[in-house]
Design an enzyme around this catalytic site. Structure first.
Site, PDB file in Angstrom:
ATOM      1  CG  HIS A   2      31.463  20.671  58.866  1.00 30.44           C
ATOM      2  ND1 HIS A   2      31.253  19.637  57.984  1.00 30.44           N
ATOM      3  CD2 HIS A   2      31.487  21.800  58.115  1.00 30.44           C
ATOM      4  CE1 HIS A   2      31.175  20.114  56.755  1.00 30.44           C
ATOM      5  NE2 HIS A   2      31.309  21.436  56.805  1.00 30.44           N
ATOM      6  CD  GLU A  13      34.628  21.576  56.807  1.00 31.55           C
ATOM      7  OE1 GLU A  13      34.568  22.806  57.011  1.00 31.55           O
ATOM      8  OE2 GLU A  13      34.390  21.073  55.692  1.00 31.55           O
TER       9      GLU A  13
END
Lengths: 509, 509
Positions: free
Chosen positions: B379, B354
């Protein structure tokens, strides 16, 4: 069940148990897999096939120390990290760093994607406004320029006045000139406010070209600008240039108007003169790249002009392309059939995918460019959304001419770490770095683009091998006439550069 | 040379000549190749394996007309295109559109990546401040909250005052409440000015969790918040939830402090109650996800808590993860060896990548997550810079939990058209859409994320098949107990939704 089968089953079971539950082995397994994946990634990266000599390795240490200081500081303090900000905020800070000076000195091979009248800094255009015989017609905030031996007869709502007179009666020549400088670039103090969307910045960008055209199409100015372009490129370690031009009509003091073919010829003449003065340069070629937002009839004229140039200057013409904002212009799919006949005589080097739309015509220009047999792709920004096309350019060895700074300034991407070049390099796609119109945004010919790509876009692990690969690619994917000789000469210059860096790195300080 | 050879050579030569110089055939060749590449791209896209029924095709026509109106208007007028602006500027406009209402009504399967105390809108938190027994300690601009049967004995620099008293002596309850609402989200009027870099917005984001903790860890509030979360999810067409929690200590009016395992138990109890009231819901599971920025000793405690929960509520625990800003927290490579022993008992569902750094630890967490055998990746924003890892998640069928709006709001990407989800979907990677902490930025539970991903990130060609695929993926990649039954039920609900849309599309107007 036979004993043998039991033994085999038991052994398999124990092995499986050991694999999953012995913590030490689990860690070993994890570490092995991690290392394997990590190495695989490194091997795919652009430049991984370059083997560094001992000296290059030493130079690499110097360069990586400088690069990683910037990256690691940014990681800890994102506020310090320039490359998530607008280019105008940090461009002048870069030029003042040791790494920048090293990259500026580094041999860069070829400049393959640059538009002829957008390459030099605004100061060069300002210089031309000091020349004799320049008249201006000022209507409110608009200025029109024209070189003429007498007061121009062209219509002017106010009146044509000699530039000298306007400048020296302005009361403040310094301010007068700095106002002009602002007109000769798109650099502004608050880009977020002045360029709220992509069309606003493209409009200012297009206006630059429109307003400077009467200045730069004055034949002596045209030739001066190209000569200085070659000189500036050479000074930044570039040995060869492929220049895109719409080939506008030039004019002279006698009122003579020249054809597009004459304009090409004028480039050829300047090049010949330049090569006499700088025989260590490796030349330049022309990519005829007229506007894409025109009628079918005009496209037909382009074809004829391209054919004429090819006949008259076969070695000087590198290829054919179309220019202009792709989102607003005609898609290749629409205009391609008309130019296809050129394929037998010259390269296509099409702009395609300079957009962040996905599934619209500007995005799908990449498909057309490939299907039309393009030699390289101008930008190809959108290609990372097209895995099949990425395979295709890799297999067909079609180079992507990437212009990171241009894409940032012209509104495609804010934080350059999101630039698709990262993915292209990670995949080892055939990439060349270029700069599009560096003068328009106050960048150097190619060094800002190298700096940003190397430090901010590429992986922290990407090193001198990437830099060397990018430079070599630019020659390899060019249409230069004696490629082997150029590549050989590049190696010689590269070795000298490494020598300079190792001899006294502080000379770059 | 034999005649046969001559004939073959001649035929080859004529064929080659025809291929290259007959303009008609050239165009045919170009068109064939173009079509081939175009089809290849479409076939690789996420959702291309879904076959639409006649009714679905009709529903698709309705949805695509609405989607393409937005895309095509934006293409012509970039200023109209919301998705290159900040989410705060356009989020409320979206909810007022027909397409939004259709997507809100659409069955979405599971919510797989959401942090328990960041899911609901600020109004829910405000509601809790109206409850009995709440005291506040105000020091300058800071407010501390505590539920207590008597005036709290905890230190307060000023003094503890009942919330009711503070509110009703404030002179303006409406203003008082709207000030509170602002504290219960990170929405601001000028995000560019207030959040100049990623750490600033993360700091405000973290403060939201810190300041709401004493409110939400009051056991009845905790249970209310989770119950309302399930209810809100159900109302948005979600049938199953996997919720990430740091499992903080809860407290009650008697001053009792609960353990993390009790907190997990409290979730389980709320779920059981919810399932009684809404038997059409398909349940929820817990991903225990404590903070990553802690000492080795604390990680060791996490392992023990995870094991205790697994023993006590084996079916309720979906997996283990770490939370917190990856750029600032400890990399997986550092903490992984300590948690590896959990692998035998539960899934890892790690946050990784992320970030928009490339070649730093947060980026390389993806390598570790895969090597550690993660079931899904939270993510995975950075994965498109890692072609080998993209192959790996595809081959190992590791789903990427993508949260587009979160990534935009938390400073990874400005124009969502540059979000790597576009590349993931183009490659047909196993993707599930989620929303991370929608309440914190004033988004609905999942619909804003679907809207943005579908209209702004996906290709213009991506249609109902993508939407259905994303919804089905969320169940397929979940750890739901009876997956086949859930997928079957999803199909029934989907068919009903298509029926509603076809019966009266204007009911969504």
């Amino acid at each position: 069940m036979s004993t043998a089968v039991v033994v085999i089953l038991l052994s398999t079971c124990l092995h499986a148990l050991a694999e999953t539950s012995d913590p030490k082995d689990q860690i070993g397994h994890y570490k092995r897999l991690r290392n394997e994946l990590f190495q695989k990634e490194l091997e795919m990266m652009l430049g991984s096939d370059i083997v560094l000599t001992d000296n290059e390795q030493k130079a690499n240490d110097i360069i990586m120390e400088l690069k990683n200081a910037v990256v690691d500081d940014g990681f800890t303090n994102p506020r310090h990290f320039n490359f998530s900000k607008h280019f105008f905020e940090y461009k002048d800070q870069l030029t003042d760093t040791m790494l920048y000076r090293i990259l500026r000195d580094m041999p860069k091979g070829a400049l393959l994607h640059a538009h002829d009248t957008g390459i030099l800094a605004a100061e060069y255009v300002l210089n031309i406004t000091y020349w004799d015989d320049l008249y201006v017609c000022r209507v409110e905030d608009e200025i029109e320029y024209l070189f003429s031996s007498n007061t121009p007869i062209k219509y002017c709502k106010t009146k044509w006045v000699p530039m000298k007179e306007v400048r020296y009666t302005s009361g403040n020549v310094k301010k007068f000139d700095s106002d002009l400088i602002r007109r000769f670039s798109i650099v502004v103090d608050d880009p977020a406010a002045e360029y709220p969307d992509i069309n606003t910045v493209w409009s200012k960008f297009s206006n630059y070209f429109i307003s400077t055209t009467p200045l730069l199409t004055y034949k002596p100015a045209w030739e001066f600008y190209f000569y200085e372009t070659l000189k500036a490129a050479r000074e930044e370690g570039i040995m060869y240039v492929e220049i895109r031009s719409v080939l506008p009509s030039l004019y002279d003091l006698n009122g003579e108007i020249y054809s597009s073919v004459d304009t090409a010829k004028s480039y050829k003449d300047v090049l010949d003169k330049f090569m006499k003065n700088f025989p260590d340069f490796y030349g330049a070629k022309l990519i005829y790249a007229p506007h894409r937002r025109v009628s079918d009839e005009t496209v037909e004229q382009y074809v004829q002009i391209a054919q004429q140039i090819k006949r008259k200057m076969p070695d000087f013409l590198a290829g054919f392309d179309f220019v202009g904002q792709e989102d607003l212009g005609r898609p290749l799919a629409e205009i391609a059939p008309q130019v296809l006949e050129l394929a037998a005589e010259m390269n296509f080097i099409f702009h395609a995918g300079e957009t962040n739309w996905y599934g619209k015509s500007s995005d799908e220009n990449i498909i057309d460019a490939i299907a039309l047999g393009t030699k390289r792709i101008g930008h190809g920004y959108a290609i990372t959304k097209h895995p099949a096309l990425m395979e295709e350019v890799k297999n067909r060895d079609i180079a992507l001419e990437v212009n990171v700074v241009s894409n940032a300034v012209l509104g495609l991407v804010a934080d350059v770490r999101n630039h698709p070049l990262a993915t292209m390099m990670a995949r080892g796609l055939p990439v060349v770095l270029s700069s599009d119109d560096p003068g328009v945004w106050g960048a150097d010919i190619l060094t800002h683009d190298y700096y940003v790509a190397f430090v901010a876009v590429a992986s922290r692990h990407a090193d001198l091998r990437l830099l060397k690969k990018l430079a070599k690619n630019s020659l390899y994917y060019s249409t230069i006439s004696d490629k082997d000789k150029a590549l050989h000469e590049f190696e010689i210059r590269w070795t000298k550069f490494i020598g300079r860096l190792l001899k006294d790195k502080w000379s770059y300080f």
